[in-house]
Write a protein that holds these residues in place. Sequence first.
Motif, PDB file in Angstrom:
ATOM      1  N   GLU A  88      63.174  68.955  40.308  1.00  0.00           N
ATOM      2  CA  GLU A  88      63.087  68.708  41.380  1.00  0.00           C
ATOM      3  C   GLU A  88      61.489  70.068  41.874  1.00  0.00           C
ATOM      4  N   LYS A  89      60.636  70.234  41.042  1.00  0.00           N
ATOM      5  CA  LYS A  89      59.560  70.044  40.958  1.00  0.00           C
ATOM      6  C   LYS A  89      58.732  68.634  41.316  1.00  0.00           C
ATOM      7  N   LEU A  90      59.289  67.900  40.837  1.00  0.00           N
ATOM      8  CA  LEU A  90      58.785  66.855  41.287  1.00  0.00           C
ATOM      9  C   LEU A  90      59.715  65.784  42.682  1.00  0.00           C
ATOM     10  N   ALA A  91      60.039  66.647  43.272  1.00  0.00           N
ATOM     11  CA  ALA A  91      60.452  66.665  44.700  1.00  0.00           C
ATOM     12  C   ALA A  91      61.850  65.208  44.026  1.00  0.00           C
ATOM     13  N   ARG A  92      62.438  65.224  43.356  1.00  0.00           N
ATOM     14  CA  ARG A  92      64.324  64.795  43.250  1.00  0.00           C
ATOM     15  C   ARG A  92      65.073  65.788  42.741  1.00  0.00           C
ATOM     16  N   THR A  93      66.121  64.835  44.003  1.00  0.00           N
ATOM     17  CA  THR A  93      67.612  65.503  43.811  1.00  0.00           C
ATOM     18  C   THR A  93      68.531  65.147  42.914  1.00  0.00           C
ATOM     19  N   CYS A  94      68.859  66.558  42.398  1.00  0.00           N
ATOM     20  CA  CYS A  94      69.691  66.189  40.714  1.00  0.00           C
ATOM     21  C   CYS A  94      71.620  66.457  41.343  1.00  0.00           C
ATOM     22  N   VAL A  95      71.679  64.854  40.652  1.00  0.00           N
ATOM     23  CA  VAL A  95      74.059  64.939  40.934  1.00  0.00           C
ATOM     24  C   VAL A  95      73.703  64.675  39.778  1.00  0.00           C
ATOM     25  N   LEU A  96      75.487  65.975  39.681  1.00  0.00           N
ATOM     26  CA  LEU A  96      76.145  65.998  38.269  1.00  0.00           C
ATOM     27  C   LEU A  96      77.033  65.465  38.542  1.00  0.00           C
ATOM     28  N   VAL A  97      77.649  65.439  37.050  1.00  0.00           N
ATOM     29  CA  VAL A  97      78.813  64.493  37.115  1.00  0.00           C
ATOM     30  C   VAL A  97      80.006  65.310  35.900  1.00  0.00           C
ATOM     31  N   ALA A  98      80.783  65.977  36.430  1.00  0.00           N
ATOM     32  CA  ALA A  98      81.784  66.371  35.464  1.00  0.00           C
ATOM     33  C   ALA A  98      83.237  65.828  35.432  1.00  0.00           C
ATOM     34  N   ILE A  99      83.231  65.681  34.372  1.00  0.00           N
ATOM     35  CA  ILE A  99      84.612  65.198  33.365  1.00  0.00           C
ATOM     36  C   ILE A  99      85.852  66.296  32.815  1.00  0.00           C
ATOM     37  N   ASN A 100      86.653  67.012  33.932  1.00  0.00           N
ATOM     38  CA  ASN A 100      87.603  67.415  33.273  1.00  0.00           C
ATOM     39  C   ASN A 100      87.095  68.702  32.935  1.00  0.00           C
ATOM     40  N   GLY A 101      86.242  69.089  34.060  1.00  0.00           N
ATOM     41  CA  GLY A 101      85.481  70.644  33.761  1.00  0.00           C
ATOM     42  C   GLY A 101      84.335  70.741  33.312  1.00  0.00           C
ATOM     43  N   LYS A 102      83.712  69.666  32.350  1.00  0.00           N
ATOM     44  CA  LYS A 102      82.589  70.243  31.747  1.00  0.00           C
ATOM     45  C   LYS A 102      81.744  69.306  31.981  1.00  0.00           C
ATOM     46  N   ILE A 103      80.339  69.234  32.067  1.00  0.00           N
ATOM     47  CA  ILE A 103      78.975  68.415  32.016  1.00  0.00           C
ATOM     48  C   ILE A 103      78.942  67.566  31.905  1.00  0.00           C
ATOM     49  N   ALA A 104      79.384  66.051  31.991  1.00  0.00           N
ATOM     50  CA  ALA A 104      79.459  64.739  30.809  1.00  0.00           C
ATOM     51  C   ALA A 104      77.848  64.253  31.620  1.00  0.00           C
ATOM     52  N   GLY A 105      76.915  64.285  32.468  1.00  0.00           N
ATOM     53  CA  GLY A 105      76.092  63.843  32.668  1.00  0.00           C
ATOM     54  C   GLY A 105      75.001  63.723  33.688  1.00  0.00           C
ATOM     55  N   ALA A 106      74.191  63.781  33.879  1.00  0.00           N
ATOM     56  CA  ALA A 106      73.366  64.102  35.659  1.00  0.00           C
ATOM     57  C   ALA A 106      72.470  63.296  35.761  1.00  0.00           C
ATOM     58  N   VAL A 107      72.487  62.872  36.470  1.00  0.00           N
ATOM     59  CA  VAL A 107      70.950  61.774  37.250  1.00  0.00           C
ATOM     60  C   VAL A 107      70.082  62.373  38.126  1.00  0.00           C
ATOM     61  N   SER A 108      68.784  62.111  38.094  1.00  0.00           N
ATOM     62  CA  SER A 108      67.775  62.566  39.608  1.00  0.00           C
ATOM     63  C   SER A 108      67.287  60.971  40.726  1.00  0.00           C
ATOM     64  N   VAL A 109      67.790  61.622  41.239  1.00  0.00           N
ATOM     65  CA  VAL A 109      67.087  60.084  42.486  1.00  0.00           C
ATOM     66  C   VAL A 109      65.969  61.127  43.298  1.00  0.00           C
ATOM     67  N   THR A 110      65.129  59.290  44.532  1.00  0.00           N
ATOM     68  CA  THR A 110      64.393  60.041  44.866  1.00  0.00           C
ATOM     69  C   THR A 110      64.407  59.102  46.002  1.00  0.00           C
ATOM     70  N   ASP A 111      63.756  59.301  47.103  1.00  0.00           N
ATOM     71  CA  ASP A 111      63.866  59.105  48.159  1.00  0.00           C
ATOM     72  C   ASP A 111      61.550  58.898  49.055  1.00  0.00           C
ATOM     73  N   PRO A 112      61.207  58.212  47.863  1.00  0.00           N
ATOM     74  CA  PRO A 112      59.816  58.569  48.447  1.00  0.00           C
ATOM     75  C   PRO A 112      59.399  58.792  50.050  1.00  0.00           C
ATOM     76  N   VAL A 113      58.339  59.521  50.166  1.00  0.00           N
ATOM     77  CA  VAL A 113      58.475  59.622  51.221  1.00  0.00           C
ATOM     78  C   VAL A 113      57.074  58.909  51.769  1.00  0.00           C
ATOM     79  N   LYS A 114      57.487  58.760  53.628  1.00  0.00           N
ATOM     80  CA  LYS A 114      56.656  57.154  53.801  1.00  0.00           C
ATOM     81  C   LYS A 114      55.215  57.751  53.919  1.00  0.00           C
ATOM     82  N   PRO A 115      54.245  57.192  53.822  1.00  0.00           N
ATOM     83  CA  PRO A 115      52.925  57.314  53.619  1.00  0.00           C
ATOM     84  C   PRO A 115      52.167  57.928  54.885  1.00  0.00           C
ATOM     85  N   GLU A 116      53.442  57.280  56.526  1.00  0.00           N
ATOM     86  CA  GLU A 116      52.250  57.523  57.167  1.00  0.00           C
ATOM     87  C   GLU A 116      53.196  59.516  57.803  1.00  0.00           C
ATOM     88  N   ALA A 117      54.164  59.521  57.149  1.00  0.00           N
ATOM     89  CA  ALA A 117      54.761  60.891  57.772  1.00  0.00           C
ATOM     90  C   ALA A 117      54.003  62.426  56.982  1.00  0.00           C
TER      91      ALA A 117
END
Length: 176
Positions: A88-117
């Motif tokens: 999150e400090k790197l401006a990434r959004t984290c997504v969790l995956v849970a299977i049968n009530g337990k965290i099984a994994g996590a991924v982070s994604v980012t959408d780079p800010v447009k240069p002109e923003a």
Amino acid sequence: MSISVRYPLANSEHPIAKAIVKHAKNRLPNHKTQTTNDLTVNEFEVHPGAGVGCKVGPKTVLIGNKRLMRSYNIPIGLEVETYFSDNEKLARTCVLVAINGKIAGAVSVTDPVKPEAACVVSYLQTMNIKTVMVTGDNRSTATAIATEIGIENVFAETDPLGKAERIKELQVRVLL
């Protein structure tokens, strides 16, 4: 509803879901889905602003943010919290995956800010137009992005309905 077991997010229109599916497909040889297992996704349910849930065969699968996991009383350990904080400090959004009530994994994604923003925000501010960010992203990610482009007012962790309400509130304030 039944879709491939490899892509329970395949029918989602959400940009994060699309990014995850695209990445998964690109990692599979010849972009093929799993063919050795005829499990299907059933009971697919969208949780607006939080994620999705479904059954994959006998397993219950949740894919989404911490709020979704907490609403299902799924414990989030220190390792996952650290992963979230670091990304999150790197401006990434984290997504969790849970299977049968337990965290099984996590991924982070980012959408780079447009240069002109930052230039656009700066230009609007020179015209005395206040800029506001209303987003479903978590507070840390939203704040990092807002700081990068010069937006001072941030409303984060807002679900789709909340976004519409917040915009209406802001429009009313401007008209007063």
